[in-house]
Design a protein around this motif. Sequence first.
Motif, PDB file in Angstrom:
ATOM      1  N   ARG A  73     -11.977  -0.238   0.314  1.00 47.81           N
ATOM      2  CA  ARG A  73     -11.900  -1.175  -0.802  1.00 47.81           C
ATOM      3  C   ARG A  73     -12.996  -0.915  -1.833  1.00 47.81           C
TER       4      ARG A  73
ATOM      5  N   SER B  94      -2.367  -0.962   7.102  1.00 48.59           N
ATOM      6  CA  SER B  94      -1.755  -0.569   5.832  1.00 48.59           C
ATOM      7  C   SER B  94      -2.040   0.879   5.472  1.00 48.59           C
TER       8      SER B  94
ATOM      9  N   GLY C 145      -2.431   5.241   0.089  1.00 48.72           N
ATOM     10  CA  GLY C 145      -3.557   4.400   0.475  1.00 48.72           C
ATOM     11  C   GLY C 145      -4.027   3.450  -0.604  1.00 48.72           C
ATOM     12  N   GLU C 146      -3.450   3.555  -1.797  1.00 49.22           N
ATOM     13  CA  GLU C 146      -3.816   2.661  -2.893  1.00 49.22           C
ATOM     14  C   GLU C 146      -2.758   1.572  -3.053  1.00 49.22           C
ATOM     15  N   PRO C 147      -3.156   0.365  -3.469  1.00 44.56           N
ATOM     16  CA  PRO C 147      -2.157  -0.689  -3.684  1.00 44.56           C
ATOM     17  C   PRO C 147      -1.313  -0.392  -4.913  1.00 44.56           C
TER      18      PRO C 147
ATOM     19  N   ARG D  95      -4.756   1.691   4.090  1.00 44.25           N
ATOM     20  CA  ARG D  95      -5.422   1.537   2.797  1.00 44.25           C
ATOM     21  C   ARG D  95      -6.730   2.310   2.759  1.00 44.25           C
ATOM     22  N   ARG D  96      -7.004   2.873   1.607  1.00 52.96           N
ATOM     23  CA  ARG D  96      -8.293   3.518   1.368  1.00 52.96           C
ATOM     24  C   ARG D  96      -9.384   2.451   1.315  1.00 52.96           C
TER      25      ARG D  96
ATOM     26  N   ILE E 154       0.848  -1.193   0.000  1.00 50.57           N
ATOM     27  CA  ILE E 154       0.000   0.000   0.000  1.00 50.57           C
ATOM     28  C   ILE E 154       0.879   1.237   0.000  1.00 50.57           C
TER      29      ILE E 154
ATOM     30  N   ASP F 230      -6.148  -3.721   6.641  1.00 47.89           N
ATOM     31  CA  ASP F 230      -6.287  -2.480   5.870  1.00 47.89           C
ATOM     32  C   ASP F 230      -6.027  -1.254   6.737  1.00 47.89           C
TER      33      ASP F 230
END
Length: 369
Positions: A297, A292, A143-145, A294-295, A42, A289
Motif C-alpha cells: 500500500r 488479493s 496487484g494494483e486496484p 495486492r502490491r 485488484i 491484501d
Amino acid sequence: MVTTQRLPASLTPLDAALAAVLRDLAPVQPIELPPVDALRCIAAEMPALRAYPPHDVAVGDGWAMRANDLVGASSYAPLPLAGLPVWVEAGAAMPDGTDCVVDADAVDASGPLPQVLAEAVPGQGVRRAGSDIAAGRTVIAAGEPLLPRGLLLARAAGLDLVRVRRPRLRIVNISKGGLAVQLIADTARLAGAEVVRLKAGPDIVTIANSLDTGGCDLIITIGGTGVGHTDAAVNALARRGALIAHGIALQPGRTTAIGRIYTTPVIALPGAPDQAFAAWWAIALPVLDRLSGRRPRTTLALPLERKIASGVGIAEVVLLTRKQDHWAVLAIGDLSLDAIARAEALLIVPGGAEGFAAGTLVDAYMLRE
C-alpha cells in the motif's frame, strides 16, 4: 457448562500474530468481471491491449485535407481546389490520403471554385492511431486496484471482461451496535472485497454455526471478543476451528483474536468502532491484501511535528494529518470517531519502540488514496 471467555496471561506481539495468520496464505484465483463490476478490485495479469484509436481520427469538426497541398495558402493568396474536401466530425476516421483537419472558415466555398485560406501542418486537428493507448500496453499492473482511470482504458480498448482478484469476505455481526460493522464492510469493499454480511446471536452455538467457510476466503467477526458475561466469539472460533491467538499487543484492539477454520483465516474484531478500525488496519487488511495479491500500500514519509510517546511491548495505532509538510498527530491509542474521519494517514508504532522523537521521518499508510 460453557467456559467463560478469558484473555491469556500475556498478549501476543502484533508481528507474531500477523505472521501466524499470513502463513501459507496465497492470493485467490483470478476471475473475469465486466468493467462495471470491477471497480476497486485488484488487477490480475491482463492481456496486452490493442492500439487506441485504431486509426487516425479527427479531434474536432472540420475539413480533412493533406497538409502538403496547402503550402502557401492564405487569405491574401487563396489556394483554389478542384472540389470540396471531405467534411469530418469529431471522432471520425480520417479519410485515406489526408493528414490534417482545418477549421470550417479556412475553406471558402462561395465562389465557383472552393478556395483554401490557410496553411496547416501534418497532424493538425488529428489524433494519431495509438496516441491514447499504445499497442502492447496493459490496463494496469497486476496487484494494483482498478480505479476509474484504469477502467477508462479497458473500455476504450473494447474489453468486455477484465481479470481481477476479488476475495470473498464474510462479516459476522455479533456486536450490539452497527457502527463498527458498517465501517468494516465499507472499508472492505473499498479494498476490493466481495462482502456478505450475517447477523449472529451472542451464544457460542449460534456464532459457531455462522462460521461457515463455504463460498468465502476470509471470515471477520465483529463483537464478542472481550471477557464480558455474554462474550463468546473467541470460544466459538475455538470450537469450530483452530484458535491461533487471543489477546494481541495492540492499542486499541487488544481483545482481537485470530484463527483458522480449515485453511480459511478468521479474524475476530472487537465491537467498538475504534478498536475494530485499528485491528482491521493492523491485521485484517494485510490478510485481505495477501488474498488479493495486492502490491504494498501507498505510504508517505514526512517528519513528525511533535514527539510520539509509546509504551514498550504494545503496538499503538496513531492517526495523522498533514500540516505544513509534517505529520501532525490527531490521536494515539485512543481513537475518537472524529479523528478516524479526519485522519489522512495511519502509523503503527512497533511494540519494541518507545515512540519517535519530533522531526523523525516516518512512513505512514495513506487512508485517502
